[in-house]
Design an enzyme around this catalytic site. Structure first.
Site, short mmCIF file in Angstrom:
data_model
loop_
_atom_site.label_atom_id
_atom_site.label_comp_id
_atom_site.label_asym_id
_atom_site.label_seq_id
_atom_site.Cartn_x
_atom_site.Cartn_y
_atom_site.Cartn_z
N LYS A 77 9.20 7.17 0.53
CA LYS A 77 9.00 5.74 0.26
C LYS A 77 7.84 5.58 -0.71
O LYS A 77 6.86 6.34 -0.67
CB LYS A 77 8.68 4.99 1.56
CG LYS A 77 8.28 3.52 1.36
CD LYS A 77 7.85 2.86 2.66
CE LYS A 77 7.34 1.44 2.41
NZ LYS A 77 6.92 0.76 3.66
N GLU A 105 -0.47 -9.39 7.56
CA GLU A 105 -0.60 -8.02 8.06
C GLU A 105 -2.04 -7.71 8.47
O GLU A 105 -2.95 -7.74 7.64
CB GLU A 105 -0.14 -7.02 7.00
CG GLU A 105 -0.08 -5.60 7.51
CD GLU A 105 1.04 -4.79 6.88
OE1 GLU A 105 1.20 -3.62 7.26
OE2 GLU A 105 1.76 -5.33 6.03
N GLU A 107 12.39 1.92 6.60
CA GLU A 107 11.13 1.60 5.91
C GLU A 107 10.05 1.22 6.92
O GLU A 107 8.89 1.63 6.82
CB GLU A 107 11.36 0.46 4.93
CG GLU A 107 10.11 0.03 4.19
CD GLU A 107 10.31 -1.23 3.35
OE1 GLU A 107 9.30 -1.83 2.95
OE2 GLU A 107 11.48 -1.62 3.11
#
Length: 419
Positions: A176, A221, A264
């Site tokens: 990723k 986040e 992911e």
């Protein structure tokens, strides 16, 4: 490595006083027109202004240098704190470069901090008596006339970069990589950061609305919170747009069922767990993600809870050391981290600066909260800004769909500018 000197060495600046304040009103309404500092969610958190001290630092030991500087600064203070809660007493706001070794990280000790936690408010002042200012009256006036321009890469070039990244992933070079874009905006009048912060907070109440040294935004986040030895974090990876009516529910179910998005997300959770485990006596990571619903997008979300070890070398780790250990996670860089970071430098075409770096605060007791500087903009001059948005690229990523995701993320800040 560089380090700025203390800006207020006078003896008076060494006195820090915190008093309780039950005044009502919005924290963001207290901010001045320039130089405001913010970490606010659902009306609670911290705002500050003025500079009692400041550090700008870069280099291989940037965060260790900042931690030592903060310890030295607070050790010399005469503190009178009648609350003794996280965020009272001396507070340091921080905006850390995505790459602390190469970029400049900024640390600011405000002259005044106003806080609120669980309905209890307080005022902290350095060198003066703590007093609560009257809220600023705000009139947003007419809508701004804005001009947008491509940043480092135009949309077609950025899609080509995504396609190149997918090829590298398919070839087995990495699992990723997070690729970001920037978008430039200029206005016909000077931009008022208070206006943008208020609008971000109103539209995204479940995000942390932050401002440190010209970088401002609303991040969903939470990289790391430390309260005593309790640690917590919120990992986000995997995104879907919002829809209308039944379409909105369909998109939500599709996100939860998406093998690509769940893969992911798993990479992001695993990277944080692996970085944090050596410091923890216990660490709980739920097996299944939840949905975090925001005004413009949904994310797959996992909340982690841990307890820092009480013995051994890990017990002495301060919050900045912990932040340095967990950043960058796969959520903002990729997996494996060194390979993803190298590919970002190769394909992204821009310097991220403090975008996607840790942003937040810490106090003299070692408590604090750090998010990731996402859904944000860096002010440029009086009338300009540089907006940022990024996407996690994995096997199966479609460049056109990733471009659309960045547009959805840009929209978070564009609404604060245009609305």
């Amino acid at each position: 490595m560089t380090a700025a000197a203390l800006t207020s060495p006078a003896a008076a600046s060494r006195t820090v006083t915190t008093v309780r304040s039950d005044a009502a009103g919005e924290l963001l309404d207290l901010l001045p027109a320039t130089g405001g500092l913010s970490w606010v969610r659902r009306g609670e958190g911290l705002v500050g202004w003025g500079e009692a001290a400041r550090l700008e630092v870069t280099g291989p030991r940037a965060l260790a240098r900042a931690a030592a500087w903060w310890d030295e600064y607070t050790a010399a203070l005469d503190v009178d704190d009648e609350l003794g809660v996280p965020g009272s007493g001396p507070v340091l706001f921080a905006s850390i470069a995505f790459d602390p070794v190469a970029g400049t990280s900024v640390f600011v000790v405000p002259e005044v901090v106003v806080g609120r936690r669980d309905g209890v408010g307080w005022v902290t002042a350095v060198g003066t008596a703590p007093t609560l200012p009257a809220p600023h009256q705000h009139d947003d006036g007419p809508a701004l006339r804005l001009r947008y321009a491509d940043g480092a890469l135009d949309p077609a070039s950025w899609c080509a970069a995504v396609a190149a990244a997918v090829q590298r992933i398919d070839a087995g070079e990495l699992a990723k990589v997070v690729l970001a874009r920037d978008l430039l905006v200029s206005a016909d009048v000077p931009l008022d950061p208070r206006r943008m912060l208020r609008r971000l907070a109103a539209r995204f109440p479940d995000c942390w609305t932050f401002a440190v040294d010209g970088l401002l935004g609303a991040t969903p986040e939470l990289l790391l919170r430390r309260t005593g030895r309790q640690l917590s974090a919120r990992v986000l990876a995997g995104t879907a747009p919002r829809g209308a009516g039944a379409e909105d529910e369909r998109l939500a179910r599709a996100l939860l069922a998406s093998a690509k998005d769940r893969a992911e997300h798993t990479l992001a959770v695993d990277s944080l767990v692996q970085a944090l485990e050596p410091y923890c006596a216990a660490l709980d990571a739920p097996a299944e993600p939840q949905l975090l619903t925001l005004a413009n997008v949904r994310h797959l979300a996992t909340d982690l809870l841990g307890t820092q070890a009480a013995g051994g070398p890990a017990s002495g780790a301060d919050l900045l050391e912990l932040v340095g250990a967990v950043h960058p996670t796969a959520a903002v860089c990729g997996t494996p981290t060194p390979d993803a970071a190298a590919l970002i430098r190769e394909l992204e075409g821009m310097d991220r600066g403090r975008y996607a770096g840790p942003v937040g605060w810490l106090d003299a007791s070692g408590d604090g909260e750090f998010g990731l500087a996402l859904r944000c903009a860096e002010l440029v001059g009086d009338d300009g800004a540089r907006l940022f948005a990024g996407c996690g690229i994995v096997a199966g990523s479609d460049p056109a769909a990733e471009l659309a995701e960045t547009q959805s993320k840009f929209a978070a800040f564009q609404a604060a500018l245009e609305g």
